[in-house]
Design a protein around this motif. Structure first.
Motif, mmCIF file in Angstrom:
data_model
loop_
_atom_site.group_PDB
_atom_site.id
_atom_site.type_symbol
_atom_site.label_atom_id
_atom_site.label_comp_id
_atom_site.label_asym_id
_atom_site.label_seq_id
_atom_site.Cartn_x
_atom_site.Cartn_y
_atom_site.Cartn_z
ATOM 1 N N PHE A 222 0.845 -1.190 0.000
ATOM 2 C CA PHE A 222 0.000 0.000 0.000
ATOM 3 C C PHE A 222 0.876 1.234 0.000
ATOM 4 N N GLN A 223 0.490 2.203 -0.848
ATOM 5 C CA GLN A 223 1.235 3.451 -0.934
ATOM 6 C C GLN A 223 0.517 4.505 -0.108
ATOM 7 N N GLU A 224 1.290 5.352 0.533
ATOM 8 C CA GLU A 224 0.688 6.409 1.340
ATOM 9 C C GLU A 224 -0.176 7.309 0.456
ATOM 10 N N TYR A 225 -1.272 7.767 1.024
ATOM 11 C CA TYR A 225 -2.175 8.575 0.215
ATOM 12 C C TYR A 225 -1.551 9.925 -0.116
ATOM 13 N N TYR A 226 -2.168 10.604 -1.075
ATOM 14 C CA TYR A 226 -1.500 11.700 -1.768
ATOM 15 C C TYR A 226 -1.248 12.933 -0.901
ATOM 16 N N ASP A 227 -2.014 13.128 0.151
ATOM 17 C CA ASP A 227 -1.748 14.284 1.009
ATOM 18 C C ASP A 227 -0.365 14.175 1.674
ATOM 19 N N LYS A 228 -0.036 12.975 2.169
ATOM 20 C CA LYS A 228 1.274 12.792 2.791
ATOM 21 C C LYS A 228 2.385 12.895 1.760
ATOM 22 N N LEU A 229 2.141 12.334 0.548
ATOM 23 C CA LEU A 229 3.160 12.447 -0.495
ATOM 24 C C LEU A 229 3.412 13.905 -0.856
ATOM 25 N N HIS A 230 2.339 14.690 -0.915
ATOM 26 C CA HIS A 230 2.517 16.112 -1.223
ATOM 27 C C HIS A 230 3.328 16.817 -0.138
ATOM 28 N N LYS A 231 3.085 16.475 1.120
ATOM 29 C CA LYS A 231 3.849 17.101 2.210
ATOM 30 C C LYS A 231 5.314 16.674 2.160
ATOM 31 N N TRP A 232 5.525 15.390 1.812
ATOM 32 C CA TRP A 232 6.910 14.914 1.768
ATOM 33 C C TRP A 232 7.696 15.530 0.607
ATOM 34 N N LEU A 233 7.047 15.662 -0.557
ATOM 35 C CA LEU A 233 7.758 16.145 -1.739
ATOM 36 C C LEU A 233 7.831 17.663 -1.811
ATOM 37 N N ASN A 234 7.025 18.350 -1.034
ATOM 38 C CA ASN A 234 6.977 19.805 -1.156
ATOM 39 C C ASN A 234 8.303 20.440 -0.758
ATOM 40 N N HIS A 235 8.885 19.998 0.345
ATOM 41 C CA HIS A 235 10.144 20.602 0.781
ATOM 42 C C HIS A 235 11.349 19.991 0.083
ATOM 43 N N LYS A 236 11.142 18.896 -0.686
ATOM 44 C CA LYS A 236 12.238 18.263 -1.413
ATOM 45 C C LYS A 236 12.228 18.631 -2.895
ATOM 46 N N TRP A 237 11.333 19.539 -3.288
ATOM 47 C CA TRP A 237 11.195 19.823 -4.711
ATOM 48 C C TRP A 237 12.469 20.431 -5.302
ATOM 49 N N ASP A 238 13.151 21.271 -4.531
ATOM 50 C CA ASP A 238 14.407 21.866 -5.018
ATOM 51 C C ASP A 238 15.453 20.790 -5.291
ATOM 52 N N PHE A 239 15.494 19.790 -4.423
ATOM 53 C CA PHE A 239 16.452 18.705 -4.618
ATOM 54 C C PHE A 239 16.110 17.897 -5.882
ATOM 55 N N ILE A 240 14.829 17.687 -6.132
ATOM 56 C CA ILE A 240 14.411 16.939 -7.325
ATOM 57 C C ILE A 240 14.801 17.694 -8.593
ATOM 58 N N VAL A 241 14.590 19.030 -8.580
ATOM 59 C CA VAL A 241 14.953 19.839 -9.745
ATOM 60 C C VAL A 241 16.465 19.816 -9.959
ATOM 61 N N MET A 242 17.224 19.897 -8.878
ATOM 62 C CA MET A 242 18.680 19.878 -8.991
ATOM 63 C C MET A 242 19.156 18.537 -9.562
ATOM 64 N N GLN A 243 18.546 17.457 -9.106
ATOM 65 C CA GLN A 243 18.931 16.139 -9.619
ATOM 66 C C GLN A 243 18.612 16.024 -11.107
ATOM 67 N N ALA A 244 17.486 16.581 -11.537
ATOM 68 C CA ALA A 244 17.136 16.538 -12.950
ATOM 69 C C ALA A 244 18.131 17.325 -13.786
ATOM 70 N N LYS A 245 18.579 18.476 -13.279
ATOM 71 C CA LYS A 245 19.571 19.273 -13.999
ATOM 72 C C LYS A 245 20.896 18.528 -14.137
ATOM 73 N N GLU A 246 21.300 17.809 -13.077
ATOM 74 C CA GLU A 246 22.534 17.045 -13.147
ATOM 75 C C GLU A 246 22.426 15.938 -14.194
ATOM 76 N N GLN A 247 21.270 15.286 -14.260
ATOM 77 C CA GLN A 247 21.084 14.247 -15.266
ATOM 78 C C GLN A 247 21.117 14.837 -16.672
ATOM 79 N N TYR A 248 20.546 16.034 -16.843
ATOM 80 C CA TYR A 248 20.566 16.682 -18.146
ATOM 81 C C TYR A 248 21.998 17.052 -18.552
ATOM 82 N N ARG A 249 22.806 17.564 -17.574
ATOM 83 C CA ARG A 249 24.187 17.932 -17.869
ATOM 84 C C ARG A 249 25.015 16.694 -18.210
#
Length: 587
Positions: A222-249
């Motif tokens: 079972f996966q945690e429902y979307y409210d918790k996922l949104h709370k978890w990913l909200n403060h990590k969004w900068d890290f996700i964007v940075m990781q995507a930029k590194e993959q692009y480079r």
């Protein structure tokens, strides 16, 4: 419904109870126009046309000096309700051309009102989010209940190779829980479980590519429902964007050949697993065809390819190209026939067809043997044959129910021998009895013996169709020409065109005059309405003892043949010389 892209030759026909289902190009369902090519151009055109028709009233209200807030309310009630009806279904798949047409309507309204209005794109987004939120609110309590330690799905720690997975459940346990708690059959439970996996509430541990719920021992969590996922990913969004930029480079630093390979792999993966809208999916698999509609075309192409290769003048690639590009005359002929049939096929609205069914049921309700009782009594239950005597084929005085049935349609009148006899009396007074006589002769030719077909066809031609015939019928020249030409080599259906013409002539003109004539009114007055029998048990026993055999069908057939022969003799041509000679001899 088949959502596969239309292949050459079209889809195979569908059959329900042996009858072929009619194929239509579009249908209107819940104010949405669905087309066979799964595009929304037809629907948007209808919506834009309907909205533009209501702009007239908005301009009139503006001319009368109404304030903008009232004009805005009128727009939202009468125009926006049309533009946004079921917008979550069709707006996301519209083309850019269709969206521009919808935006032009909104801009026109803004120029009339003089104020800014919400964009259809924003309305579509807000309604989709509202629908997703509603689905999530309905599904999440069920998922939480499934995770309950007491009443939920049993979970345990599963060992997979060298790793251990906590709180893992099997697919068969999930299906059993859904079927028992929601009281569903296994197929419906399978559908709901697959939906939970597709929307991310449950995810597979072994096969991540197939987002379906397997009814076996496959492991899921079972996966945690979307409210918790949104709370978890909200403060990590900068890290996700940075990781995507590194993959692009890192991708840019690769060599060109490696980039092309990785790009092709990624495109192939998403085309297979997430195909774009209105494109063929490689994962789809339809029903196997029993026959190949393009079998002839394939044979022709193979023969062309073999001849091209044997000649040796061209390369293999050129021969294959010639084979693919060459299309036979029969192929285009079939395409033209199919298109003509599609254009000529009548299209009836569902409301009209439903109204016709309701009208038919209301008309024939009292004449249905399952809904209305037999009057005066059922002969199979009471052993009283009064019902059969009153409803004989050539009864002298028919019942009121029988006479009423004649007025339903011209086909009902002709199907009843007693009604046809009464109709003949009316036609004799109208001096148009040859029409019904020709129709009966055509029916006799159609259903008669094959040995006498040539003789009957010659008799019909001399009596009704030949120039100067004693009972010549009035039909148009084209139908007469086709009928006379077909009588050179007669068959059962050679008179169908002329018979249909005469039938429609009597149906549209003579039949309605007959219903208003004194002949029909007199038979209505004379018709009997038998009272129901109330037999006692002793009378029923006496009826069973006094049971008598019915009239043999052969005797009834002989009587009908004698009456038909007398009618034919009376309707034949009269020799005036013989008639006058007999009168002189008597004098």
């Amino acid at each position: 419904m088949k959502y596969r892209k239309l292949q050459r030759g079209g889809h195979s026909p569908l059959y329900i109870n042996g009858a072929e289902v009619e194929r239509v190009s579009s249908v209107r369902f819940l104010r949405v126009h669905l087309t066979d090519d799964l595009t929304w151009s037809l629907h948007t055109n209808k919506v834009v046309r309907s909205a533009r028709q209501r702009l007239f009233f908005l301009r009139r209200l503006r001319k009368f000096g109404l304030p903008p807030d009232i004009l805005t309310n009128f727009y939202r009630c009468t125009i926006e309700s049309i533009l946004t009806a079921c917008i979550t279904v069709w707006y996301g798949s519209c083309t850019a051309y269709d969206r521009k047409a919808l935006k032009r309507v909104v801009r026109t309204v803004e120029s009339i009102i003089g104020s800014k209005l919400p964009d259809l794109q924003d309305i579509h987004r807000s309604r989709c989010l509202r629908k997703i939120q509603k689905i999530r609110q309905e599904v999440e309590p069920m998922v939480l209940e499934m995770q309950d330690s007491k009443s939920g799905v049993k979970s345990s720690e599963q060992k997979l190779n060298i790793t251990s997975i906590p709180h893992a459940v099997t697919g068969q346990d999930i299906l059993a829980w859904i079927a028992s708690h929601m009281k569903l059959d296994p197929q419906e439970a399978q559908a709901i479980g697959t939906m939970l996996v597709a929307y991310g509430f449950i995810y597979p541990l072994q096969d991540h590519k197939k987002l379906i719920l397997k009814p076996d021992g496959s492991l899921y969590r079972f996966q945690e429902y979307y409210d918790k996922l949104h709370k978890w990913l909200n403060h990590k969004w900068d890290f996700i964007v940075m990781q995507a930029k590194e993959q692009y480079r890192a991708g840019k630093e690769r060599q060109k050949a490696d980039r092309v390979v990785f790009d092709c792999q990624e495109r192939a993966y998403w085309i297979v697993h997430r195909p774009p809208p209105r494109t063929h999916s490689a994962m789809d698999y339809g029903v196997d065809r029993l026959i190949d509609p393009n079998a002839e075309e394939v044979k022709v192409k193979l023969s062309v390819l073999s001849e091209c290769l044997i000649s040796g003048e061209n390369s293999v690639y050129e021969c294959v190209h010639v084979c693919i590009c060459q299309k036979t005359f029969d192929y285009y002929r079939r395409i033209i026939i199919f298109t003509q049939q599609a254009i000529m096929r009548p299209k009836v609205k569902s409301t009209v067809s439903l109204g016709a069914i309701v009208k038919h049921m209301t008309t024939y309700k009292d004449h249905d043997p399952f809904l209305a009782p037999c009057l005066p009594s059922n002969p199979w239950q009471t052993d009283d044959d009064t019902y059969w005597e009153l409803n004989m084929r050539n009864a002298e005085i028919p019942t009121k129910m029988r006479v009423e049935r004649w007025s339903f349609s011209f086909f009902e009148l002709l199907n009843d021998p007693r009604g046809r006899t009464d109709f003949k009396v009316f036609l004799k007074k109208e001096f148009s009895g040859e029409n019904l006589a020709f129709w009966e002769a055509a029916e006799e030719l159609k259903w008669g013996a094959a040995s006498s077909m040539s003789v009957k066809a010659e008799t019909i031609f001399k009596t009704f169709l030949a120039p100067g015939a004693p009972r010549w019928i009035n039909i148009d020249g084209r139908t007469m020409g086709l009928t006379v030409k077909g009588l050179e080599h007669p068959h059962r259906y050679v008179l169908d065109a002329a018979q249909t013409h005469i039938f429609m002539l009597m149906k549209k003109d003579t039949f309605y005059r007959y219903l208003k004539s004194p002949v029909y009114k007199d038979i209505q007055k004379k018709a009997v309405s038998p009272a129901p029998h109330n037999f006692s048990a002793a009378q029923l026993e006496q009826n069973a003892r006094n049971r008598k055999p019915g009239i043999d069908p052969i005797i009834i057939w002989q009587q009908e043949e004698e009456e038909r022969a007398k009618a034919a003799a009376a309707a034949g041509p009269i020799d005036i010389k013989k008639l006058m000679a007999s009168k002189l001899d008597r004098k």
